[in-house]
Design an enzyme around this catalytic site. Structure first.
Site, mmCIF file in Angstrom:
data_model
loop_
_atom_site.group_PDB
_atom_site.id
_atom_site.type_symbol
_atom_site.label_atom_id
_atom_site.label_comp_id
_atom_site.label_asym_id
_atom_site.label_seq_id
_atom_site.Cartn_x
_atom_site.Cartn_y
_atom_site.Cartn_z
ATOM 1 N N LYS A 124 -17.560 -42.964 -2.059
ATOM 2 C CA LYS A 124 -18.396 -43.008 -3.278
ATOM 3 C C LYS A 124 -17.574 -42.551 -4.487
ATOM 4 O O LYS A 124 -17.639 -43.149 -5.561
ATOM 5 C CB LYS A 124 -19.624 -42.105 -3.100
ATOM 6 C CG LYS A 124 -20.673 -42.714 -2.174
ATOM 7 C CD LYS A 124 -21.742 -41.716 -1.745
ATOM 8 C CE LYS A 124 -22.647 -42.342 -0.695
ATOM 9 N NZ LYS A 124 -23.594 -41.393 -0.092
ATOM 10 N N GLN A 178 -25.502 -35.364 -0.416
ATOM 11 C CA GLN A 178 -25.197 -36.086 0.820
ATOM 12 C C GLN A 178 -26.002 -35.483 1.979
ATOM 13 O O GLN A 178 -25.939 -34.287 2.230
ATOM 14 C CB GLN A 178 -23.685 -35.998 1.100
ATOM 15 C CG GLN A 178 -23.218 -36.810 2.284
ATOM 16 C CD GLN A 178 -23.386 -38.313 2.092
ATOM 17 O OE1 GLN A 178 -23.134 -38.849 1.017
ATOM 18 N NE2 GLN A 178 -23.850 -38.990 3.126
ATOM 19 N N ASP A 193 -30.472 -41.680 -6.036
ATOM 20 C CA ASP A 193 -30.829 -42.100 -4.674
ATOM 21 C C ASP A 193 -32.298 -42.530 -4.586
ATOM 22 O O ASP A 193 -32.711 -43.146 -3.604
ATOM 23 C CB ASP A 193 -30.599 -40.941 -3.692
ATOM 24 C CG ASP A 193 -29.347 -41.120 -2.858
ATOM 25 O OD1 ASP A 193 -28.865 -42.271 -2.759
ATOM 26 O OD2 ASP A 193 -28.864 -40.127 -2.299
#
Ligand code: NAD
Length: 302
Positions: free
Chosen positions: A56, A100, A123
Site C-alpha cells: 500500500k 491494518q 476503508d
C-alpha cells in the site's frame, strides 16, 4: 477452454485506476497545492499484514501521495492506538487513515475503527459511511475498496446501466458481501444475498446475471451453477496444495471453479489477477477522493 474474450483483466484495469489517481493528484497539487496523504497504522509483526502494508505504501508513493506508516509493537495498549488515530484525525496533511486488521486480541478493533474521523475513513468501515451506503448516498460515502473495485470491473464489461439485472452475492461479510449488495442495489439490480444457511445455493446462483462470490471456499461455485452469459466476479482468495508444481508447493484459487465456469460465463475474473489488484488501486482512489473533497476540488471518476 481458452478464456480469451471472457477474462476480466483486473491487473490491467487496476493500472488504469492508479493512472487516473496519479493524473488527478497532479491536477490537485497544481491547482490547490494539496498533496493527498495516506497513513497506515499497523500493530504487531504479522508477516502477511507487513506485506500488505508495504505494498500500500509503495502504491501511494507511485500515485504521488504523502505516505506514512506507523508501526506499533504488538503489546501497544488500546489507549495508545486510539491516541495515534486521534493524532492522525487532527493532522491536516493526512486525508486517509487505514488501520491494518487484524489487531492483536487485547485491542477492540471496532472501537479503533469507530475512532477514525468518518471523512478520513478510506476503508469505509465507520458507521457513518456504512449508513450512507445503506441509505443509497453512494457518492459521498467511503465504500470498502474490494466491492468498489468489483463494481468497476462489472461496469467495464456491462456498461453503466445495470438496471433490472439479477445479482446474487454469495457471502454476507461487512467487508465484502453486504457493501457489494448495497452497491448493486444502488445500481438498480435485483439483489439476493446468499450465505452459509441459504437453501439451494446452486439453483439460486443459476438465476443470476451477475454472480459475486465472496466466501473463502476453494472452487466451491461450479460451472453448472452459472447461467449462460453471466458475469462472474470471484472475490475469494484461497491457497491450496499444488503437488503438480513440486513437493510442498501451493497455488491461489478463487471461490469459483474457473475452467469449469468458462463454459457458461460471458465474463469472469481470474484469481489471481482479478479483484485482488483492484482493492489496493481503489484504496488509492479513496485517498485522492478524500483529498479532493477536503480541498473542495472535483473528485476523480474511476
Ligand atoms: P468472511 O469469512 O467474513 O465471510 C464469508 C461469507 O461466506 C460468510 O458470510 C458466510 O455466510 C459465507 N459462507 C460460508 N460458507 C458458505 C457456504 N458453504 N455457502 C454459502 N456461503 C457461505 O470472508 P470475507 O472477508 O467476506 O472474504 C471472503 C473471501 O474473499 C475470502 O477468500 C477472502 O480471502 C477474500 N477477500 C478477497 C479480497 C480481495 O482483495 N480480493 C478482499 C477481501 C476478502
Amino acid at each position: 477452454m481458452s478464456d480469451e474474450g471472457k477474462r476480466i483483466d483486473g491487473k490491467l484495469i487496476a493500472e488504469d485506476v492508479v493512472a487516473i489517481a496519479k493524473a488527478h493528484t497532479e491536477k490537485l497539487v497544481a491547482t490547490k497545492g494539496v498533496v493527498p496523504g495516506l497513513a497506515v497504522i499497523i500493530v504487531g509483526e504479522d508477516p502477511a499484514s507487513q506485506v500488505y502494508v508495504a505494498s500500500k505504501g509503495r502504491k501511494a508513493k507511485e500515485c504521488g501521495f504523502h505516505s506514512v506508516q506507523h508501526t506499533l509493537p504488538a503489546d501497544t495498549s488500546e489507549a495508545d492506538v486510539l491516541t495515534q488515530v486521534q493524532a492522525l484525525n487532527e493532522d491536516a496533511a493526512i486525508h486517509g487513515i487505514l488501520v491494518q486488521l487484524p489487531l492483536p486480541k487485547h485491542i477492540d478493533e471496532n472501537k479503533v475503527i469507530q475512532t477514525i474521523a468518518p471523512e478520513k475513513d478510506v476503508d469505509g468501515f465507520h458507521y457513518m459511511n456504512v449508513g450512507k451506503l445503506g441509505t443509497g448516498d453512494v457518492s459521498s460515502a467511503f465504500v470498502p475498496c474490494t466491492p468498489t473495485g468489483s463494481m468497476i470491473l462489472i461496469r467495464r464489461v456491462l456498461g453503466d446501466d445495470l438496471s433490472g439485472l439479477n445479482a446474487v452475492v454469495i457471502g454476507r461479510s461487512n467487508i465484502v458481501g453486504k457493501p457489494m449488495a448495497s452497491l448493486l442495489l444502488s445500481a438498480n439490480c435485483t439483489v439476493t444475498i446468499a450465505h452459509s444457511r441459504t437453501k439451494d445455493l446452486e439453483g439460486l446462483t443459476r438465476t443470476a446475471d451477475i454472480v459475486v462470490a465472496a466466501v473463502g471456499r476453494p472452487e466451491m461455485v461450479k460451472g453448472s451453477w452459472i447461467k449462460k452469459g453471466a458475469t462472474v466476479i470471484d472475490v475469494g482468495i484461497n491457497r491450496i496444495d499444488a503437488p503438480e508444481r513440486g513437493e510442498g508447493k501451493t497455488r491461489l484459487v478463487g471461490d469459483v471453479d474457473y475452467q469449469d465456469a468458462l463454459d457458461h460465463a460471458a465474463h469472469i475474473t481470474p484469481v489471481p489477477g482479478g479483484v485482488g489488484p483492484m482493492t489496493i488501486a481503489l484504496l488509492m482512489g479513496a485517498t485522492i477522493t478524500s483529498a479532493c473533497r477536503h480541498a473542495d476540488f472535483e473528485t476523480p471518476d474511476f
